[in-house]
Design an enzyme around this catalytic site. Structure first.
Site, PDB file in Angstrom:
ATOM      1  N   ASP A 159      -7.333  -2.757   9.000  1.00 17.99           N
ATOM      2  CA  ASP A 159      -7.823  -3.161  10.179  1.00 17.99           C
ATOM      3  C   ASP A 159      -8.534  -1.874  10.955  1.00 17.99           C
ATOM      4  O   ASP A 159      -9.500  -1.777  11.328  1.00 17.99           O
ATOM      5  CB  ASP A 159      -6.852  -3.756  11.048  1.00 17.99           C
ATOM      6  N   ALA A 203       0.857   3.923  -1.970  1.00 12.32           N
ATOM      7  CA  ALA A 203       1.542   2.434  -1.930  1.00 12.32           C
ATOM      8  C   ALA A 203       1.028   1.789  -0.801  1.00 12.32           C
ATOM      9  O   ALA A 203       1.128   0.359  -0.857  1.00 12.32           O
ATOM     10  CB  ALA A 203       3.151   2.665  -2.154  1.00 12.32           C
ATOM     11  N   ARG A 222       5.552  14.701  -9.083  1.00 10.86           N
ATOM     12  CA  ARG A 222       6.146  13.464  -8.815  1.00 10.86           C
ATOM     13  C   ARG A 222       5.395  12.760 -10.407  1.00 10.86           C
ATOM     14  O   ARG A 222       4.208  12.680 -10.409  1.00 10.86           O
ATOM     15  CB  ARG A 222       5.718  12.934  -7.702  1.00 10.86           C
ATOM     16  N   PRO A 271       1.487   8.365   1.547  1.00 11.39           N
ATOM     17  CA  PRO A 271       2.916   8.537   1.220  1.00 11.39           C
ATOM     18  C   PRO A 271       3.083   9.069  -0.430  1.00 11.39           C
ATOM     19  O   PRO A 271       2.445   8.636  -1.177  1.00 11.39           O
ATOM     20  CB  PRO A 271       3.681   7.382   1.539  1.00 11.39           C
ATOM     21  N   ASN A 272       3.876  10.223  -0.361  1.00 11.35           N
ATOM     22  CA  ASN A 272       4.339  10.756  -1.708  1.00 11.35           C
ATOM     23  C   ASN A 272       3.229  11.691  -2.129  1.00 11.35           C
ATOM     24  O   ASN A 272       3.547  12.300  -3.248  1.00 11.35           O
ATOM     25  CB  ASN A 272       4.866   9.815  -2.645  1.00 11.35           C
ATOM     26  N   TYR A 322       0.541  10.680 -12.480  1.00 15.63           N
ATOM     27  CA  TYR A 322      -0.114  11.189 -11.682  1.00 15.63           C
ATOM     28  C   TYR A 322      -0.919  12.627 -12.014  1.00 15.63           C
ATOM     29  O   TYR A 322      -1.507  13.148 -11.120  1.00 15.63           O
ATOM     30  CB  TYR A 322       0.323  11.270 -10.151  1.00 15.63           C
ATOM     31  N   HIS A 328      -7.404   6.261  -6.304  1.00 14.86           N
ATOM     32  CA  HIS A 328      -6.220   6.473  -6.851  1.00 14.86           C
ATOM     33  C   HIS A 328      -6.510   7.211  -8.034  1.00 14.86           C
ATOM     34  O   HIS A 328      -7.156   7.301  -8.689  1.00 14.86           O
ATOM     35  CB  HIS A 328      -5.895   5.103  -7.231  1.00 14.86           C
TER      36      HIS A 328
END
Length: 149
Positions: A87, A77, A18, A10-11, A23, A100
């Site tokens: 899993d 996130a 952003r 996400p994002n 980032y 990351h």
């Protein structure tokens, strides 16, 4: 030629706009191109996918079994919340590297917890977009050592 799935959560579709102070200014398209170029130099191919939806990420991980030899995953996130992604990674039994852009260990305490790391070969964080290149290097080395080239 071994294939790697580069999966972004996400994002990450907003990279470059952003919070560039956190980032960076590199876009997701630029990250994907860098991955394709570097993978080629390593004798690998890559398929890149981004989704803001947890289920779509899980489906992509499931579909990777039998199609790819490894996964580079920036779960965004979901790293800190998704037992389901953990899993899924465990279930497909493919080597994975967690990526990351920022150093999650130098940020808010909730970001210090990673469910993904429990299912990954290792974690690369804090090196911006170059972390993806480092992850591809790590997977290429792992595949070579495992004789899975």
């Amino acid at each position: 030629m071994p294939s790697i799935l580069v999966l972004n959560g996400p994002n990450l579709n907003l990279l470059g706009t952003r919070q560039p102070e956190v980032y960076g200014s590199v876009t997701l398209a630029m990250v994907e191109q860098a991955c394709a170029d570097h993978a080629k130099s390593l004798g690998l191919s890559v398929d890149c996918l981004q989704s803001n939806h947890e289920g779509a990420l899980i489906d992509a991980i499931h579909a990777a079994k039998g199609q790819h030899q490894g996964i580079v995953l920036n779960a965004g996130a979901y790293t800190h919340t998704s037992i389901a992604l953990m899993d899924a990674l465990i279930s497909v039994e493919l080597p994975a590297v967690e990526v990351h852009l920022s150093n999650i260990h130098a940020r808010e305490p909730f970001r210090h917890v990673s469910y993904i790391s429990k299912a990954a070969l290792g974690q690369i964080c804090g090196f911006g977009a170059h972390g993806y290149v480092l992850a591809l290097d790590a997977l290429a080395n792992h595949l070579k050592e495992a004789g899975a080239e």
